[in-house]
Every structure is written in C-alpha cells, then in structure tokens.
Write a protein that holds these residues in place. Structure first.
Motif, PDB file in Angstrom:
ATOM      1  N   PRO A 125       0.902  -1.562   0.014  1.00  0.00           N
ATOM      2  CA  PRO A 125      -0.147   0.171  -0.148  1.00  0.00           C
ATOM      3  C   PRO A 125       1.043   1.418   0.357  1.00  0.00           C
ATOM      4  CG  PRO A 125       0.684  -0.383   1.983  1.00  0.00           C
ATOM      5  CD  PRO A 125       1.330  -1.994   0.932  1.00  0.00           C
ATOM      6  N   GLU A 126       0.354   2.225  -0.329  1.00  0.00           N
ATOM      7  CA  GLU A 126       0.841   3.682  -0.308  1.00  0.00           C
ATOM      8  C   GLU A 126       0.401   3.825   0.818  1.00  0.00           C
ATOM      9  OE1 GLU A 126       3.293   5.141  -2.512  1.00  0.00           O
ATOM     10  OE2 GLU A 126       2.798   3.193  -3.957  1.00  0.00           O
ATOM     11  N   ARG A 127       0.567   6.142   1.262  1.00  0.00           N
ATOM     12  CA  ARG A 127       0.124   5.503   2.329  1.00  0.00           C
ATOM     13  C   ARG A 127      -1.409   6.502   1.927  1.00  0.00           C
ATOM     14  NH1 ARG A 127       4.186   8.433   6.176  1.00  0.00           N
ATOM     15  NH2 ARG A 127       2.907   9.862   7.009  1.00  0.00           N
ATOM     16  N   PRO A 128      -2.120   5.568   2.769  1.00  0.00           N
ATOM     17  CA  PRO A 128      -3.411   5.756   2.735  1.00  0.00           C
ATOM     18  C   PRO A 128      -4.071   7.495   3.177  1.00  0.00           C
ATOM     19  CG  PRO A 128      -3.368   4.700   4.622  1.00  0.00           C
ATOM     20  CD  PRO A 128      -2.005   5.302   3.959  1.00  0.00           C
ATOM     21  N   HIS A 129      -4.708   7.834   2.245  1.00  0.00           N
ATOM     22  CA  HIS A 129      -5.907   8.897   1.825  1.00  0.00           C
ATOM     23  C   HIS A 129      -6.953   8.647   3.009  1.00  0.00           C
ATOM     24  CE1 HIS A 129      -4.045  11.578  -0.830  1.00  0.00           C
ATOM     25  NE2 HIS A 129      -3.569  10.441  -1.714  1.00  0.00           N
ATOM     26  N   CYS A 130      -7.553   7.099   2.636  1.00  0.00           N
ATOM     27  CA  CYS A 130      -8.567   7.332   3.571  1.00  0.00           C
ATOM     28  C   CYS A 130      -8.760   5.528   3.919  1.00  0.00           C
ATOM     29  CB  CYS A 130      -9.987   7.170   2.546  1.00  0.00           C
ATOM     30  SG  CYS A 130     -11.361   7.000   2.767  1.00  0.00           S
ATOM     31  N   ILE A 131      -9.236   5.308   5.196  1.00  0.00           N
ATOM     32  CA  ILE A 131      -9.090   3.960   6.235  1.00  0.00           C
ATOM     33  C   ILE A 131     -11.036   3.858   6.478  1.00  0.00           C
ATOM     34  CG2 ILE A 131      -8.690   2.585   8.033  1.00  0.00           C
ATOM     35  CD1 ILE A 131      -5.931   3.932   7.764  1.00  0.00           C
ATOM     36  N   GLU A 132     -10.963   3.447   5.923  1.00  0.00           N
ATOM     37  CA  GLU A 132     -12.723   2.930   6.134  1.00  0.00           C
ATOM     38  C   GLU A 132     -12.866   1.491   6.227  1.00  0.00           C
ATOM     39  OE1 GLU A 132     -14.143   3.679   2.395  1.00  0.00           O
ATOM     40  OE2 GLU A 132     -16.742   3.190   3.142  1.00  0.00           O
ATOM     41  N   LEU A 133     -14.223   1.191   6.755  1.00  0.00           N
ATOM     42  CA  LEU A 133     -14.275  -0.408   7.917  1.00  0.00           C
ATOM     43  C   LEU A 133     -16.165  -0.738   7.615  1.00  0.00           C
ATOM     44  CD1 LEU A 133     -12.568   1.157  10.045  1.00  0.00           C
ATOM     45  CD2 LEU A 133     -13.739  -1.244  11.888  1.00  0.00           C
ATOM     46  N   LYS A 134     -16.065  -1.464   6.809  1.00  0.00           N
ATOM     47  CA  LYS A 134     -17.416  -1.512   5.968  1.00  0.00           C
ATOM     48  C   LYS A 134     -17.753  -2.567   6.799  1.00  0.00           C
ATOM     49  CE  LYS A 134     -16.229   0.069   1.138  1.00  0.00           C
ATOM     50  NZ  LYS A 134     -15.382  -0.655   0.676  1.00  0.00           N
ATOM     51  N   ASP A 135     -19.195  -2.556   7.556  1.00  0.00           N
ATOM     52  CA  ASP A 135     -20.340  -3.550   8.562  1.00  0.00           C
ATOM     53  C   ASP A 135     -19.220  -4.682   9.036  1.00  0.00           C
ATOM     54  OD1 ASP A 135     -22.520  -2.821   7.042  1.00  0.00           O
ATOM     55  OD2 ASP A 135     -22.011  -3.191   4.755  1.00  0.00           O
ATOM     56  N   VAL A 136     -18.579  -4.161   9.429  1.00  0.00           N
ATOM     57  CA  VAL A 136     -17.477  -5.284  10.014  1.00  0.00           C
ATOM     58  C   VAL A 136     -17.826  -5.608  11.257  1.00  0.00           C
ATOM     59  CG1 VAL A 136     -14.693  -5.125  11.389  1.00  0.00           C
ATOM     60  CG2 VAL A 136     -15.300  -4.334   9.531  1.00  0.00           C
ATOM     61  N   THR A 137     -17.836  -7.542  11.697  1.00  0.00           N
ATOM     62  CA  THR A 137     -17.780  -8.195  12.474  1.00  0.00           C
ATOM     63  C   THR A 137     -16.866  -8.366  12.860  1.00  0.00           C
ATOM     64  OG1 THR A 137     -20.594  -8.185  11.347  1.00  0.00           O
ATOM     65  CG2 THR A 137     -19.469  -9.426  13.581  1.00  0.00           C
ATOM     66  N   PHE A 138     -16.850  -8.966  14.182  1.00  0.00           N
ATOM     67  CA  PHE A 138     -15.497  -9.320  14.894  1.00  0.00           C
ATOM     68  C   PHE A 138     -15.773  -9.901  16.118  1.00  0.00           C
ATOM     69  CE2 PHE A 138     -11.267  -9.813  17.626  1.00  0.00           C
ATOM     70  CZ  PHE A 138     -10.595 -10.499  16.495  1.00  0.00           C
ATOM     71  N   ARG A 139     -15.323 -11.353  15.886  1.00  0.00           N
ATOM     72  CA  ARG A 139     -15.564 -11.908  16.654  1.00  0.00           C
ATOM     73  C   ARG A 139     -13.503 -12.958  16.822  1.00  0.00           C
ATOM     74  NH1 ARG A 139     -16.516 -18.021  17.303  1.00  0.00           N
ATOM     75  NH2 ARG A 139     -16.744 -17.533  15.439  1.00  0.00           N
ATOM     76  N   TYR A 140     -13.164 -12.754  18.432  1.00  0.00           N
ATOM     77  CA  TYR A 140     -12.076 -13.298  18.779  1.00  0.00           C
ATOM     78  C   TYR A 140     -12.503 -14.619  18.959  1.00  0.00           C
ATOM     79  CZ  TYR A 140     -10.310  -9.017  20.379  1.00  0.00           C
ATOM     80  OH  TYR A 140      -9.368  -7.761  20.674  1.00  0.00           O
ATOM     81  N   PRO A 141     -11.076 -15.707  18.183  1.00  0.00           N
ATOM     82  CA  PRO A 141     -11.292 -16.963  17.959  1.00  0.00           C
ATOM     83  C   PRO A 141     -11.614 -17.525  19.405  1.00  0.00           C
ATOM     84  CG  PRO A 141      -8.726 -16.339  16.946  1.00  0.00           C
ATOM     85  CD  PRO A 141      -9.633 -14.659  17.737  1.00  0.00           C
ATOM     86  N   GLY A 142     -12.255 -18.748  19.173  1.00  0.00           N
ATOM     87  CA  GLY A 142     -12.822 -19.535  20.651  1.00  0.00           C
ATOM     88  C   GLY A 142     -13.565 -18.952  21.769  1.00  0.00           C
ATOM     89  N   SER A 143     -14.148 -17.836  21.545  1.00  0.00           N
ATOM     90  CA  SER A 143     -15.370 -16.971  21.788  1.00  0.00           C
ATOM     91  C   SER A 143     -16.614 -17.153  21.060  1.00  0.00           C
ATOM     92  CB  SER A 143     -15.039 -15.023  21.692  1.00  0.00           C
ATOM     93  OG  SER A 143     -14.050 -14.529  22.351  1.00  0.00           O
ATOM     94  N   GLU A 144     -17.445 -16.673  22.382  1.00  0.00           N
ATOM     95  CA  GLU A 144     -19.015 -17.687  21.988  1.00  0.00           C
ATOM     96  C   GLU A 144     -19.559 -16.326  20.278  1.00  0.00           C
ATOM     97  OE1 GLU A 144     -21.342 -18.842  24.712  1.00  0.00           O
ATOM     98  OE2 GLU A 144     -19.754 -21.656  25.395  1.00  0.00           O
ATOM     99  N   LYS A 145     -19.158 -15.503  21.993  1.00  0.00           N
ATOM    100  CA  LYS A 145     -20.076 -14.279  20.924  1.00  0.00           C
ATOM    101  C   LYS A 145     -18.925 -13.389  19.960  1.00  0.00           C
ATOM    102  CE  LYS A 145     -21.802 -12.242  24.770  1.00  0.00           C
ATOM    103  NZ  LYS A 145     -22.674 -11.522  25.487  1.00  0.00           N
ATOM    104  N   ALA A 146     -19.526 -12.055  19.018  1.00  0.00           N
ATOM    105  CA  ALA A 146     -18.748 -11.348  18.745  1.00  0.00           C
ATOM    106  C   ALA A 146     -18.259  -9.904  19.395  1.00  0.00           C
ATOM    107  CB  ALA A 146     -19.533 -10.506  17.193  1.00  0.00           C
ATOM    108  N   THR A 147     -17.731  -9.637  19.779  1.00  0.00           N
ATOM    109  CA  THR A 147     -17.244  -7.976  20.026  1.00  0.00           C
ATOM    110  C   THR A 147     -17.648  -6.728  19.513  1.00  0.00           C
ATOM    111  OG1 THR A 147     -15.298  -9.670  20.807  1.00  0.00           O
ATOM    112  CG2 THR A 147     -15.065  -7.183  20.644  1.00  0.00           C
ATOM    113  N   LEU A 148     -17.244  -6.680  17.664  1.00  0.00           N
ATOM    114  CA  LEU A 148     -17.761  -5.439  17.662  1.00  0.00           C
ATOM    115  C   LEU A 148     -18.883  -6.487  16.251  1.00  0.00           C
ATOM    116  CD1 LEU A 148     -14.580  -4.041  16.810  1.00  0.00           C
ATOM    117  CD2 LEU A 148     -15.858  -3.369  18.097  1.00  0.00           C
ATOM    118  N   HIS A 149     -19.928  -5.455  15.847  1.00  0.00           N
ATOM    119  CA  HIS A 149     -21.480  -5.688  15.577  1.00  0.00           C
ATOM    120  C   HIS A 149     -21.395  -5.030  13.915  1.00  0.00           C
ATOM    121  CE1 HIS A 149     -22.859  -8.634  18.850  1.00  0.00           C
ATOM    122  NE2 HIS A 149     -22.232  -7.594  19.254  1.00  0.00           N
ATOM    123  N   GLY A 150     -21.532  -4.360  12.801  1.00  0.00           N
ATOM    124  CA  GLY A 150     -22.064  -3.643  12.138  1.00  0.00           C
ATOM    125  C   GLY A 150     -20.950  -2.231  12.161  1.00  0.00           C
TER     126      GLY A 150
END
Ligand SMILES: Nc1ncnc2c1ncn2[C@@H]1O[C@H](COP(=O)(O)OP(=O)(O)OP(=O)(O)O)[C@@H](O)[C@H]1O
Length: 643
Positions: free
Chosen positions: A387-412
């Motif tokens: 990558p070049e130095r970014p102008h724009c960093i974007e999160l789109k509909d991001v969900t994140f669940r830690y491995p081994g965790s039952e529930k997602a930590t971040l939603h949408g």
C-alpha cells in the motif's frame, strides 16, 4: 478460601482442601483439568520407529548449522566405528590363536602382530574421539540456537489471532524445552551411533563364531530395549501431564519476585495465599511424578528380570556348547569376549537411546509448534499488494469475533478516517475500542465485512508494508530494556538521525525526560534487568508517544496515550495532535471526554456497536451515551470544584 487465610491472626500457608483443589483459582492454567490422555505420537510402535528418525533429524539439524563440522564428525564417527569393529575382529582372532597355541613363546609370537594393530587402532580411535567430541561440542550450542531461531521466526510471524487459540501459550512453553534440549541431541546421537557400531561388530563376531548364539543375543537385547522405550514413555507422559502445573510454579516464581508486583505482594499481604498456590501446584506435580517413578521402577524391574533370564539362557547355551564339545575352548573364550562387548554396546544403545528419545520428544514439541505456527503465518491469509500512504481508511459492515469466543465483540461497524483527521473513539470499558484499533491497522482481520485502505481490503495487502505505515501507542506499551534513543527509534533511525528523535521527543514531552538522563539519549533504561536508569510510568509513556511519532506513520493509533501523564504533559500532547495529523490519520481512544474536543469527529461505541458519531459540539448537546458520560465527568469536576 482466600479470606480464611488472610483473616488469620498469624498468616500461614493454607491447607489444600478438596474443595480448594477443585477451584478455578488453584487451577490457573488448568481450564480443562489434568489430562490423562496420551498424545498420539507416544505409542510404543511409533517410539520404536523414532530412534532411526531422530538420528537422521539430529544429523540433519547439525548439517544445517555447519556442514563442514558435521561432515567431519560423521567421517570420524564412521572411521571410529570401523576401527572399533577392526579392533574386535583382531582381538578375537588373537584370542583364538593365543588360547589354541601350544606353548607360551609361540602364543606371544602369534599375538604380536595383532597387538601392534590393536595398539595403533586404539591410538587412532582416541584421536578420532577427541575430534568427535570437539566437533560435537561446537555443534551443540549452534543447534540450540538454530532451534531457538526457528521458534522465534515462526512465533513472531503468526497472526495475532493465534495468541487467542486455546493451548497456544502451552505449546510455546513446551516448545521452549525443545530449545533447551537441542544442544544434547548431537552428543546423544553420536554416542548412540558408536554404541550401535560396537553392538553390530560384536554381533558379527558372535555370528561368525557360532551362528546359534546370535538369536540368543537378540533375545537378551530385546527386553532391555523394550523396557527403556516403555520407561521413557512413562516419563514423558508424566511430563506432559504436569506441564501446566509446572508452568504455574514457574509463573508464581516469576510473579512473586518481579518488581512490578512487589509493592502489591507486600501491602496486599498476598504471600501466604500465593505460597499456598505454589505448594498446591507443586504437590500435584509430586503426585504425578511419584506415580510415574513407581511405574518406571516396575517396568525397569520387569525388564531387568527378563533380560537377566535371557542372558542366563545365553551363557548356559555357551557352557552347553563347550561342554558337549560343539565349540572349542578357543571359540568359547573368544565368544565370551565378543558377548561382553555386545552387552557393552547394548547398554550404550539403551542409555543413549533413552536420552535421545527424551530429547526427541522435546525437539518434536518444538517442531510441532513451528509447523503449526507456519500454518498460521501472517502471509497465509493475506495478499502481497504494497500500500501507499492511505488517504482513506474505511470499515464496512465489520463484525469481529475473537477465536474461541462465543459472541462477536464488534457488530456492523461502519466508519471512515481520512488523512489529516483526528478521530476519537469513546465508550465504556469492554465496549470494543481496543479491538477496533487492532482492526484498523490490520493486527486482526475482520470476521465479516471489510477494512479497506484506499479501497483495498487489508486481506489483500502485504501485512509488513501496512505495519510500516502504522504507529501505535497501546494501553500496555513496551518498556524496552534499551537506551532512550533505541526506545524511540526502535532500531529504525530516520535519515536525519537524532534530529528526528529530538523532534518526536519534543512533541510528546519526552525531551524533558531525556534532559534529566545522565547520558541523554545514550542512557540505558534497563535498571531492573541489567542496569541504567529507572523511569516513572508517565516518563515511559512520554517515550512511548515519542516512539509512535518518530515512525512518521500514515496511521497513528493511540489507546489512552496520556493515562499516566501529568496535566502539563497531557496538554502538550493534545495541543500537538493537530500538527501531528497534518500528514496522517490519527485515531485516539480516551476515557477523558473533554480531550476529545481536539478531534474532528467522535465515534461512540456501546457493546460493540457504534451508537453515535459526530463533532464534540454536537455530541455534548444531543442526548445519547456520549453526553451521559461527558455529563458525569463534568458533574464530578464541577461538583468537586464547587464543594
Ligand atoms: N483476546 C481476546 N479474546 C477474547 N475476548 C477478548 C479479547 N480481547 C478482548 N476481548 C473481549 O472483547 C471485549 C472488548 O474488549 P476491548 O479491549 O476492545 O474493550 P475496550 O473498549 O478497549 O475496553 P477498555 O475501555 O476497558 O480498554 C471485552 O468484552 C473483552 O473481554
């Protein structure tokens, strides 16, 4: 349980009660309890096949670290083995003719050439032995370093998610033993090979003298070898079973004397409680070890009886052969000598083979860790686009669940940060702010959705190239036992050298710290480890901020960067943020909501979801989580000021 200990007038180590033994506290590292399960690779059949493989592995490792020395070692080993066989043949020949000869002078006369050959062979073998030992001693530490290097290279190249995989820390610690043991491998291998050479040449002599003795020799050898395999298996299984408890013991030894906890250990009168844990874990290790020792003793006794019986049969057979005139006295005498050599070789195979098996288990642990870590390597699931130095960093509909965790930590999660912007992320404890920071710079990849840098998902970018464009001030920042300069440059000086270091130090207030150091930037900051100066938490934090600034990154992520700072230092950092953001995006996590006034935008997270976004002015006026939290802080400040 804990209160009963601390409530006693005379604090004493607590007795371990059955209830306490089951408690989770006592089983820090025992989420699943003890496991009697024997790892698949430790069945006896597999162990029998292991020795030749271990010999190959050991030589291959040695070959990798130093071909010339390994070749020399192998050559000397081979020559020594051949000389040993030659010595045995010559001795038996000489013995035969000496015993068979009629008179004393003719005996001596016949034996003389053999004695000369034997003396020469012994001299050369002694010289070869010195060379073998020297090469083996040179190779040992190099082999240890190589295994350590492989472990570190693989361990530091895994995805962050690997750390959350159950058992990762255990398997790393186990692999660490492989590093310790690697230095033994070549010596044990070389001794095993030498013992095998002795046994084989003695067996050939025995077979030549009277072939029937050969199966009897094998009969005496089998129980010994089988016994040693089984005994080593018992020891290794006990080691696996006690591994987690031994880790608890190690951690307690470390925690209880580490300076970081020393004050709390004392003021919280924690010593009796922790010593109780130490003793309980130690007793669990003892119980398993005792069981294994008894089992090993039983196995060894059975093996010794079987082997003794088989040896008795062998000697009886020899006596019978002599008695019935099937073999001459000369052949019998020579056979006794050859059999004694064979038993010497067998003892060596059993002893050194057991040692090598044990070492091999730990080397295998290290190898398994490396293989697993390589499967989870950073590159495996990422692309290679730089990558070049970014102008724009974007999160789109991001969900994140830690491995081994039952529930997602971040939603949408949806939000954007652009170059030149300062974005503050706020929310209550555990709402997911730090997790979000890690996603932004690609330390973790989203479970669903995308984090893009100028439109390219992070999965497609080269991770190292991304990280070269990131700088991070984590909540728990590293306090490297290096000089002040290295703590800022991290061994990656900018083209203008110390000028860049001083600029970064000035922006974070670290310049004041450096000014007080006796050797300025050259001062070593490793007082607790190997000398130098000790800094306060706030002084360290200033250095951590300077370090992030010095990287000249395109994305700067700061997680509570001023938590330990005094008001003046905090003010300096926040008023400098705008200038810092000139050519980069800054994402800032803070619980001090008035500090977010410096941000262009504030993102408010609640239980893993973005619940508000806006400017400081807007969020302090519109109803919502931000205003509620902000109001609480205002009330506290103004309440305290007016009371
Ligand atoms: N490695 C992990 N594995 C599993 N769950 C985790 C891990 N790290 C964090 N969590 C969970 O994710 C949630 C969010 O954690 P995170 O550290 O992102 O919160 P935070 O908003 O930064 O909290 P704080 O304000 O206390 O720093 C928490 O419930 C935490 O238990």
């Amino acid at each position: 349980m804990t209160t009963t200990v601390t409530e006693q007038e005379e604090p004493q180590e607590p007795e371990e009660t059955p209830a306490a033994a089951q408690s989770e506290v006592l089983r820090w590292a025992h989420p699943g309890g003890d496991s009697d399960e024997i790892p698949e690779h430790i069945n006896l059949g597999a162990m029998r096949r292991r020795l030749p493989r271990l010999v190959r592995t050991s030589f291959a490792l040695a070959w990798q670290v130093d071909r010339r020395r390994t070749a020399l070692l192998m050559f000397c080993q081979l020559a020594s083995g051949l000389l040993s066989a030659l010595g045995l043949f010559v001795t038996t020949k000489a013995l035969q003719s000496v015993i068979a000869a009629a008179s004393q002078p003719s005996r001596l006369h016949q034996a003389l050439p053999s004695v000369i050959v034997l003396a020469a062979a012994a001299g050369v073998r002694a010289l070869l032995g010195i060379v073998i030992q020297a090469q083996s001693q040179r190779l040992s530490p190099r082999m240890q370093r190589e295994v350590g290097h492989r472990l570190l290279a693989a361990g530091t190249r895994t995805e962050m998610a690997t750390y959350d995989r159950p058992g990762f820390a255990d398997s790393y610690d186990q692999a660490e033993r492989g590093v310790d043991q690697a230095q033994m491998a070549i010596g044990q291998t070389q001794n095993l090979v030498s013992s095998t050479a002795t046994l084989v040449s003695a067996a050939v002599v025995v077979g030549t003298l009277y072939p029937l003795l050969l199966p009897l020799l094998a009969l005496a050898a089998v129980p010994q070898i089988a016994t040693s395999l089984r005994a080593e298996r018992v020891t290794y299984v006990a080691n696996v079973a006690t591994f987690r408890d031994r880790r608890v013991l190690y951690l307690l030894r470390w925690y209880m004397v580490a300076k970081d906890q020393a004050d709390q250990i004392r003021t919280d009168t924690l010593v009796p409680f922790l010593l109780g844990q130490y003793r309980a874990a130690g007793e669990r290790v003892d119980r398993t070890t005792d069981k294994a020792v008894s089992q090993r003793a039983r196995i060894t006794l059975t093996g010794a009886l079987a082997s003794g019986g088989a040896s008795a049969v062998l000697w009886a057979a020899l006596w019978l052969l002599l008695d019935t005139g099937r073999i001459s006295t000369a052949v019998a005498g020579t056979a006794v000598f050859a059999l004694r050599s064979a038993f010497g070789g067998l003892q060596g195979i059993v002893g050194f083979g057991s040692d090598l098996l044990r070492t091999g288990f730990y080397l295998d642990d290290a190898e398994r860790f490396v293989e697993q870590a390589q499967r989870e390597q950073i590159g495996a699931v990422r692309g290679t686009i730089k990558p070049e130095r970014p102008h724009c960093i974007e999160l789109k509909d991001v969900t994140f669940r830690y491995p081994g965790s039952e529930k997602a930590t971040l939603h949408g999660i949806n939000f954007t940060v652009r170059r030149g912007e300062v974005v503050a992320v706020v929310g209550e404890n555990g709402s997911g702010k730090t997790t979000l920071m890690k996603l932004l710079c690609g330390l973790n990849l989203p479970t669903t959705g995308n984090v893009t840098w100028d439109g390219t998902p992070l999965q497609e970018l080269d991770a190292d190239a991304v990280w070269r464009l990131c700088s991070i001030v984590p909540q728990e920042f590293a306090r490297w036992p290096l000089t002040a300069r290295d703590n800022i440059t991290l061994g990656q000086p900018r083209p203008d050298g110390d000028d860049a270091v001083h600029r970064a130090a000035e922006a974070s207030g670290a310049d004041d710290v450096i000014a007080t150091l006796r050797s300025g930037l050259d001062t070593l900051l490793a007082r607790e480890m190997w000398g130098g100066v000790a800094l306060s938490s706030g002084q360290w934090q200033r250095l951590a901020v300077a370090r992030a600034d010095h990287r000249d990154a395109a994305l700067m992520v700061m997680d509570e960067p001023t938590s330990d700072l005094d008001a003046r230092a905090e003010h300096r950092i926040f008023t400098g943020l705008r200038a810092l953001a000139a050519d980069r995006a800054i994402v800032l996590v803070t619980h001090n909501l008035t500090n977010t006034a410096v941000a262009d935008r504030i993102v408010c997270i609640e239980r893993g979801r973005i619940v508000q976004q806006g400017t400081y002015r807007a969020l302090t006026t519109e109803p919502g989580l931000f205003r509620d939290l902000w109001q609480l802080q205002q009330d506290r400040h103004f309440g305290a000021a007016s009371s």
